[in-house]
Motif scaffolding. Structure first.
Motif, PDB file in Angstrom:
ATOM      1  N   LEU A   1       0.836  -1.203   0.000  1.00 59.06           N
ATOM      2  CA  LEU A   1       0.000   0.000   0.000  1.00 59.06           C
ATOM      3  C   LEU A   1       0.874   1.257   0.000  1.00 59.06           C
ATOM      4  CD1 LEU A   1      -2.901   1.253   0.331  1.00 59.06           C
ATOM      5  CD2 LEU A   1      -2.392   1.352   2.752  1.00 59.06           C
ATOM      6  N   LEU A   2       1.894   1.267   0.847  1.00 58.31           N
ATOM      7  CA  LEU A   2       2.767   2.446   0.928  1.00 58.31           C
ATOM      8  C   LEU A   2       3.483   2.680  -0.404  1.00 58.31           C
ATOM      9  CD1 LEU A   2       4.342   2.084   4.491  1.00 58.31           C
ATOM     10  CD2 LEU A   2       2.471   3.547   3.773  1.00 58.31           C
ATOM     11  N   VAL A   3       3.969   1.601  -0.988  1.00 58.48           N
ATOM     12  CA  VAL A   3       4.669   1.741  -2.283  1.00 58.48           C
ATOM     13  C   VAL A   3       3.698   2.277  -3.337  1.00 58.48           C
ATOM     14  CG1 VAL A   3       5.746   0.432  -4.161  1.00 58.48           C
ATOM     15  CG2 VAL A   3       6.410  -0.011  -1.801  1.00 58.48           C
ATOM     16  N   LEU A   4       2.501   1.734  -3.363  1.00 57.72           N
ATOM     17  CA  LEU A   4       1.522   2.180  -4.377  1.00 57.72           C
ATOM     18  C   LEU A   4       1.093   3.624  -4.141  1.00 57.72           C
ATOM     19  CD1 LEU A   4      -0.734  -0.959  -4.900  1.00 57.72           C
ATOM     20  CD2 LEU A   4       0.854   0.066  -6.504  1.00 57.72           C
ATOM     21  N   ILE A   5       0.970   4.009  -2.872  1.00 53.97           N
ATOM     22  CA  ILE A   5       0.584   5.398  -2.580  1.00 53.97           C
ATOM     23  C   ILE A   5       1.642   6.361  -3.114  1.00 53.97           C
ATOM     24  CG2 ILE A   5       0.457   7.059  -0.659  1.00 53.97           C
ATOM     25  CD1 ILE A   5      -1.322   5.062   0.779  1.00 53.97           C
ATOM     26  N   GLY A   6       2.890   5.961  -2.980  1.00 55.10           N
ATOM     27  CA  GLY A   6       3.971   6.829  -3.465  1.00 55.10           C
ATOM     28  C   GLY A   6       4.134   6.804  -4.973  1.00 55.10           C
ATOM     29  N   THR A   7       3.482   5.864  -5.629  1.00 57.35           N
ATOM     30  CA  THR A   7       3.678   5.748  -7.080  1.00 57.35           C
ATOM     31  C   THR A   7       2.332   5.795  -7.831  1.00 57.35           C
ATOM     32  OG1 THR A   7       3.734   3.336  -6.786  1.00 57.35           O
ATOM     33  CG2 THR A   7       5.837   4.461  -6.900  1.00 57.35           C
ATOM     34  N   TYR A   8       1.735   4.627  -8.014  1.00 56.79           N
ATOM     35  CA  TYR A   8       0.573   4.542  -8.905  1.00 56.79           C
ATOM     36  C   TYR A   8      -0.647   5.292  -8.361  1.00 56.79           C
ATOM     37  CZ  TYR A   8      -2.569   2.508 -12.343  1.00 56.79           C
ATOM     38  OH  TYR A   8      -3.468   2.340 -13.363  1.00 56.79           O
ATOM     39  N   ILE A   9      -0.914   5.107  -7.083  1.00 57.42           N
ATOM     40  CA  ILE A   9      -2.090   5.777  -6.495  1.00 57.42           C
ATOM     41  C   ILE A   9      -1.911   7.297  -6.558  1.00 57.42           C
ATOM     42  CG2 ILE A   9      -3.358   6.133  -4.326  1.00 57.42           C
ATOM     43  CD1 ILE A   9      -2.774   3.137  -3.710  1.00 57.42           C
ATOM     44  N   HIS A  10      -0.703   7.752  -6.292  1.00 62.88           N
ATOM     45  CA  HIS A  10      -0.407   9.187  -6.405  1.00 62.88           C
ATOM     46  C   HIS A  10      -0.703   9.690  -7.819  1.00 62.88           C
ATOM     47  CE1 HIS A  10       1.867  12.924  -6.646  1.00 62.88           C
ATOM     48  NE2 HIS A  10       2.560  12.402  -7.640  1.00 62.88           N
ATOM     49  N   MET A  11      -0.246   8.920  -8.801  1.00 57.74           N
ATOM     50  CA  MET A  11      -0.454   9.342 -10.204  1.00 57.74           C
ATOM     51  C   MET A  11      -1.935   9.298 -10.577  1.00 57.74           C
ATOM     52  SD  MET A  11       2.781   7.874 -12.330  1.00 57.74           S
ATOM     53  CE  MET A  11       2.694   6.188 -11.850  1.00 57.74           C
ATOM     54  N   LEU A  12      -2.643   8.296 -10.077  1.00 55.24           N
ATOM     55  CA  LEU A  12      -4.081   8.194 -10.364  1.00 55.24           C
ATOM     56  C   LEU A  12      -4.824   9.424  -9.856  1.00 55.24           C
ATOM     57  CD1 LEU A  12      -5.026   4.484  -9.462  1.00 55.24           C
ATOM     58  CD2 LEU A  12      -5.046   5.515 -11.726  1.00 55.24           C
ATOM     59  N   PHE A  13      -4.572   9.761  -8.590  1.00 54.62           N
ATOM     60  CA  PHE A  13      -5.270  10.920  -7.998  1.00 54.62           C
ATOM     61  C   PHE A  13      -4.860  12.218  -8.693  1.00 54.62           C
ATOM     62  CE2 PHE A  13      -6.205   8.349  -4.094  1.00 54.62           C
ATOM     63  CZ  PHE A  13      -7.572   8.504  -4.160  1.00 54.62           C
ATOM     64  N   ARG A  14      -3.575  12.360  -8.964  1.00 55.79           N
ATOM     65  CA  ARG A  14      -3.071  13.579  -9.606  1.00 55.79           C
ATOM     66  C   ARG A  14      -3.754  13.776 -10.959  1.00 55.79           C
ATOM     67  NH1 ARG A  14       2.107  16.718 -10.185  1.00 55.79           N
ATOM     68  NH2 ARG A  14       2.258  17.155 -12.388  1.00 55.79           N
ATOM     69  N   ARG A  15      -3.823  12.694 -11.704  1.00 56.06           N
ATOM     70  CA  ARG A  15      -4.434  12.769 -13.031  1.00 56.06           C
ATOM     71  C   ARG A  15      -5.936  13.052 -12.911  1.00 56.06           C
ATOM     72  NH1 ARG A  15      -4.192  13.007 -18.703  1.00 56.06           N
ATOM     73  NH2 ARG A  15      -6.041  11.977 -19.477  1.00 56.06           N
ATOM     74  N   TRP A  16      -6.605  12.260 -12.044  1.00 51.42           N
ATOM     75  CA  TRP A  16      -8.075  12.340 -11.971  1.00 51.42           C
ATOM     76  C   TRP A  16      -8.534  13.699 -11.447  1.00 51.42           C
ATOM     77  CZ3 TRP A  16     -11.398  12.898  -7.708  1.00 51.42           C
ATOM     78  CH2 TRP A  16     -12.741  12.732  -8.012  1.00 51.42           C
ATOM     79  N   TYR A  17      -7.900  14.152 -10.354  1.00 48.70           N
ATOM     80  CA  TYR A  17      -8.398  15.380  -9.726  1.00 48.70           C
ATOM     81  C   TYR A  17      -8.208  16.602 -10.613  1.00 48.70           C
ATOM     82  CZ  TYR A  17      -9.632  18.771  -6.215  1.00 48.70           C
ATOM     83  OH  TYR A  17     -10.267  19.790  -5.543  1.00 48.70           O
ATOM     84  N   ALA A  18      -7.144  16.613 -11.447  1.00 51.89           N
ATOM     85  CA  ALA A  18      -6.849  17.794 -12.264  1.00 51.89           C
ATOM     86  C   ALA A  18      -7.637  17.824 -13.570  1.00 51.89           C
ATOM     87  CB  ALA A  18      -5.355  17.834 -12.560  1.00 51.89           C
ATOM     88  N   LEU A  19      -8.286  16.703 -13.904  1.00 50.23           N
ATOM     89  CA  LEU A  19      -9.033  16.683 -15.174  1.00 50.23           C
ATOM     90  C   LEU A  19     -10.172  17.694 -15.164  1.00 50.23           C
ATOM     91  CD1 LEU A  19      -9.358  12.858 -15.945  1.00 50.23           C
ATOM     92  CD2 LEU A  19      -8.274  14.565 -17.400  1.00 50.23           C
ATOM     93  N   PRO A  20     -10.495  18.259 -16.332  1.00 50.07           N
ATOM     94  CA  PRO A  20     -11.630  19.199 -16.384  1.00 50.07           C
ATOM     95  C   PRO A  20     -12.942  18.479 -16.088  1.00 50.07           C
ATOM     96  CG  PRO A  20     -10.376  19.216 -18.439  1.00 50.07           C
ATOM     97  CD  PRO A  20      -9.860  18.087 -17.638  1.00 50.07           C
ATOM     98  N   GLU A  21     -13.880  19.234 -15.561  1.00 50.86           N
ATOM     99  CA  GLU A  21     -15.187  18.650 -15.246  1.00 50.86           C
ATOM    100  C   GLU A  21     -16.106  18.701 -16.459  1.00 50.86           C
ATOM    101  OE1 GLU A  21     -16.806  20.129 -11.369  1.00 50.86           O
ATOM    102  OE2 GLU A  21     -14.994  21.329 -11.470  1.00 50.86           O
ATOM    103  N   GLU A  22     -17.154  17.960 -16.385  1.00 48.11           N
ATOM    104  CA  GLU A  22     -18.161  17.995 -17.431  1.00 48.11           C
ATOM    105  C   GLU A  22     -18.936  19.317 -17.352  1.00 48.11           C
ATOM    106  OE1 GLU A  22     -19.080  16.209 -20.049  1.00 48.11           O
ATOM    107  OE2 GLU A  22     -20.771  17.565 -20.362  1.00 48.11           O
TER     108      GLU A  22
END
Lengths: 503, 381
Positions: free
Chosen positions: A482-503
């Motif tokens: 979990l810690l490894v994923l938070i520092g890598t893939y999960i971080h990238m997922l949230f970064r990408r998702w949250y910054a996307l434009p809304e509908e």
């Protein structure tokens, strides 16, 4: 920075100011304040618990304390969240790398851990006080002394006959049973070296694998032939039994056979007055001034046998209850229950932290919808599992199905050009399910491959090497993953998702 | 950009102290010298203190001597007060249709360079906010392309790091206002002493120092706008987008903010593009390099687009005289006259604005307000 926080020393104000201007991620987590106030509260609570009058012989009141302090923990958590939610570097699109996200998670974990620890303070203090008041050996020695002195005083009234069990050892796979056939060695009572043994009229048939255990646990035995054994069971000399009293001591509580060998076999009349005086002092040590609302042990009720008379005569029930209460306080939580307690603490902390982490990296709407989806899926899955007939297998299969499903949904964020709420829910639930992945994998593997070997359809001795040892490793692996994923893939997922434009 | 020091000296000489202080702060920041910036901040604080004490008319001698010292130090700095202009955003026929509702923003193209100010005007509900949110990367596009040329890695997070959007309804702040400013500076890597300096600079620059230790609930909506602007500027955005920033401000504050935006956009310290929407047409037109007029989701007109301007002259006029008197004074054949209850709008294809006002004055018609809106978006309202 001007602050009016109560009880905050100058150095902490300086630290707070430094963190605000240099480490906004750390500052906004407020972990430094939670740790400081948490330590203050734990210290005050420890002092209070130590000063409150409490007799270790009485039943523990930890449950009431835990309930009460849990409410304070919840209030503490809410207050922290109010401050935590004021500032968010991630949602402000500040400089946040994978390591920063991991740091944030660990800070939340520490703060939540401090708050979640509050309810454990009173049981710990209670245990400390009990350990201080009564040593580990003291209880064991007192039990042995009481049992021995009762046997000395009541020697003439006790039944001293041993019981004899004839056992046939079989190599065929069949469950333990008592033969209906007559004992092959059936004869008159056996005269032992120093005592009389009464033979039972039926014999037992056991499997060969069980023999070694039976030999170890028996008071005495003799081998007649390779398949025929005689086991001797000592008469009842232990009137006071306290669960786990000698679990953590070098000294052991005397068994019936021990008392037989030490006192009965070569019995010499004691100085009755002196022995009675010593026994009374020991009994008073555990019975005087106590007011038990719940008793451990006691007489059988109804028609009273001789053991009941002794138990009543020497207040064994009261003494037993006091000793049980003392050993409960000494060992129940902090030794016997430590793995369980630790797991409760760690999993509570981990999942509260995960909820906070998800809320901080998601929109409010997506977060609450994620919780709703989790709740609904839990209900439907429970119904499905209940009707499937293969509860454990269906649970584990459902878990893997949901984990893969949410991972796939979460990964669609890379192709998405809009901030989609379904993707957000997928990310949240994937993160929420992630920590127990290795553990679930282990149980799945165990269910499919290992368990059939341990529990075959026909009887074999159960392998005592438990799968739980591997479970511990799987839990650690889950946390690390979990810690490894938070520092890598999960971080990238949230970064990408949250910054996307809304509908 | 020209050397600002003579301009500052001129402001001081003509007692335009407020403007002089603000420009001195800007120049000190651009100098890149922390010591000068600190001195300028102290000087600004002394000015604001004197002003609060009601002695602006007779500032202490130390104010002038400090100003001279600062100007002298700034004069010795070898900086050029310039920045390289480059394209920040290139929007090519961007359009947006909401899945719910029937509004749609028709394809619009625009380009913003460093230091540019783009004003967007139009009536309520015509797509100004939608356009701004599209440019800020907050709303997904249905068509066209939005390019952020200055970003090497233009993922959405990076875009939002460099594009600041101030909505009309500013979300509430929690905690002390000053803490929020320090936090905003530090999240973008402005740390330690620089953090202190920048926050102090921004508080002085926007004249907010007196309110720094208050909370959100303790300040007016006008100050909230200014604090939000300060917060956003501390994050050093490359593109600043403001939705109706003048809505909560009094007339004086409106002018101050617009002037500040004009200067701040061109600071060498952090040059940026500014896009703002407003109903204050004249004020926006005064400071914007380009103004877009949007109606029903379509860009009807942009300043500088002379081909789109009709040949006729359009005048806005306020006078106690009646319609008959105005027509008689100018000539019925040469104008068309409309009255909206407050102003007369005079359209003429044969007379210039100068000729129209000359005729009115020659007939002794009292004119309380006169404005040539031929090149203004106002003519489309």
């Amino acid at each position: 920075m001007s602050t009016s926080r109560p009880l905050v020393p100058g150095f902490l104000n300086k630290l707070d100011d430094y963190l605000l201007k240099n480490k906004p991620l750390v500052w906004s987590a407020r972990t430094h304040l939670v740790v400081y106030y948490g330590i203050l509260f734990i210290a005050a609570l420890t002092l209070l618990c130590y000063l409150v009058p409490d007799d270790p012989r009485n039943r523990s009141e930890s449950f009431i304390w835990i309930m009460f302090i849990s409410v304070i923990s919840i209030i503490g958590l809410v207050v922290w969240l109010i401050y935590l939610l004021r500032f968010n570097v991630f949602k402000r699109f500040g400089r946040v790398g994978g390591l920063d996200t991991l740091t944030t998670f660990i800070l939340y974990l520490v703060a939540t851990g401090v708050i979640a620890f509050f309810p454990y303070v009173q049981p710990y203090v209670e245990s400390f006080r009990a350990n201080k008041a009564y040593g580990d050996s003291e209880i064991v020695n007192d039990i042995n002394a009481i049992n021995t002195k009762i046997c000395e005083l009541e020697y003439d009234s006790l039944r001293h006959n041993w019981r004899v069990d004839t056992v046939v050892v079989s190599s065929t796979q069949q469950p333990y049973r008592q033969s209906s056939e007559a004992d092959p060695l059936m004869s008159e009572d056996v005269i032992m070296d120093t005592a009389i043994a009464i033979r039972r009229r039926r014999h037992e048939i056991i499997h060969v694998d069980e023999l070694s255990e039976k030999l170890l646990s028996s008071d005495s035995s003799s081998k007649i032939s390779d398949t025929l054994y005689v086991f001797y069971v000592a008469p009842e000399y232990t009137f006071l039994n306290v669960y786990r009293a000698d679990r953590y001591t070098k000294e052991t509580v005397f068994s019936n056979a021990d008392i037989y060998r030490k006192t009965i076999r070569n019995f010499q009349q004691p100085d009755r007055a002196e022995t009675k005086k010593q026994l009374t002092a020991l009994i008073r040590k555990y019975s005087e001034g106590v007011d038990h609302s719940h008793y451990y042990g006691g007489t059988s009720g109804g028609r009273r046998n001789f053991e009941d008379v002794i138990i009543t005569r020497y207040e064994i029930t009261t003494v037993s209850t006091s000793m049980h209460n003392i050993t409960d306080r000494k060992y129940a939580l902090w030794k016997d229950g430590l793995p369980f307690l630790t797991r409760i603490f760690l999993y509570t902390t981990l999942y509260l932290t995960l909820l906070i982490f998800l809320f901080r990296h998601s929109t409010s709407r997506t977060f609450f919808l994620s919780m709703l989806v989790a709740f609904i899926l839990t209900i439907f899955s429970s119904i499905f599992i209940a009707f499937s007939g293969e509860g454990e297998l269906t649970s584990l299969t459902s878990y893997f199905f949901y984990l893969i499903l949410f991972l796939v949904i979460a990964s669609t964020v890379w192709a998405s050009k809009k901030r989609n709420i379904v993707t957000g829910i997928g990310i949240n639930l994937f993160v929420f399910l992630m920590p127990v992945f290795p553990l679930s994998l282990l149980f799945y593997f165990d269910y499919l491959f290992l368990r059939p070997q341990r529990y075959p359809s026909t009887y074999v001795a159960i392998d005592q090497v438990s799968i739980l040892q591997y479970a511990f490793i799987a839990e650690i692996t889950g946390a690390l993953l979990l810690l490894v994923l938070i520092g890598t893939y999960i971080h990238m997922l949230f970064r990408r998702w949250y910054a996307l434009p809304e509908e | 950009m020209q050397n600002p020091l003579p301009e500052i000296q001129s402001f001081i000489d003509h007692h335009d102290y407020s403007l002089a202080v603000r420009r001195m702060l800007d120049t000190a920041l651009d100098s890149g010298n922390a010591s000068i910036l600190k001195q300028a901040i102290v000087w600004s604080k002394s000015y604001h203190k004197s002003r609060r004490a009601g002695s602006e008319a007779a500032l202490p001698e130390s104010f002038h001597s400090e100003a001279s010292a600062l100007l002298s130090r700034l004069g010795k700095e070898s900086h050029t007060h310039t920045y390289t202009q480059h394209t920040l955003v290139n929007a090519d026929n961007i359009s947006k249709t909401y899945s719910r509702g029937n509004f749609s923003l028709k394809p619009i193209s625009l380009k913003i360079n460093t230091g540019d100010i783009l004003g967007i005007v139009g009536q309520n509900g015509n797509g100004k906010t939608t356009l701004l949110r599209c440019l800020a990367g907050q709303l997904s596009l249905d068509g066209g392309q939005l390019q952020f040329d200055h970003l090497t890695i233009a993922d959405h997070y990076s875009i939002k790091q460099q594009v600041a959007f101030i909505p009309q309804r500013i979300p509430k702040w929690y905690g002390l206002l000053k803490d929020n400013l320090h936090f905003s500076a530090s999240v973008t890597g402005v740390t330690d002493r620089e953090n202190d300096s920048m926050v102090d600079f921004m508080l002085e620059r926007l004249d907010l120092s007196d309110y720094a230790d208050l909370t959100w609930n303790q300040i007016s909506s006008g100050y909230r706008t200014r604090f939000e602007l300060a917060r956003v500027l501390l994050q050093k955005p490359r593109l600043l987008i403001l939705d109706e920033p003048l809505a909560n401000l009094d007339i004086s504050a409106q002018q101050t903010i617009l002037t500040d935006l004009r200067y701040i956009a061109k600071l060498a310290h952090n040059p940026m593009g500014v896009i703002l929407s407003s109903q204050q047409l004249h004020e926006v037109e005064n400071i914007a390099d380009t103004v877009l007029f949007i109606k029903e989701g379509t860009c009807l007109f942009r300043t500088g687009d002379e081909a789109a301007i009709p040949a006729s002259q359009v005048i806005e006029l306020e006078t106690p005289a009646g319609r008959e008197a105005i027509i008689n004074a100018i000539g019925e054949q040469e104008i068309s006259l409309q009255f909206n209850g407050g102003f007369y709008t005079i359209t003429s294809s044969s007379l210039t604005a100068q000729e129209i006002i000359n005729r009115l004055i020659s007939r002794n018609i009292t004119v309380s307000y006169f404005r040539d809106i031929t090149h203004s978006t106002k003519r489309f309202f």
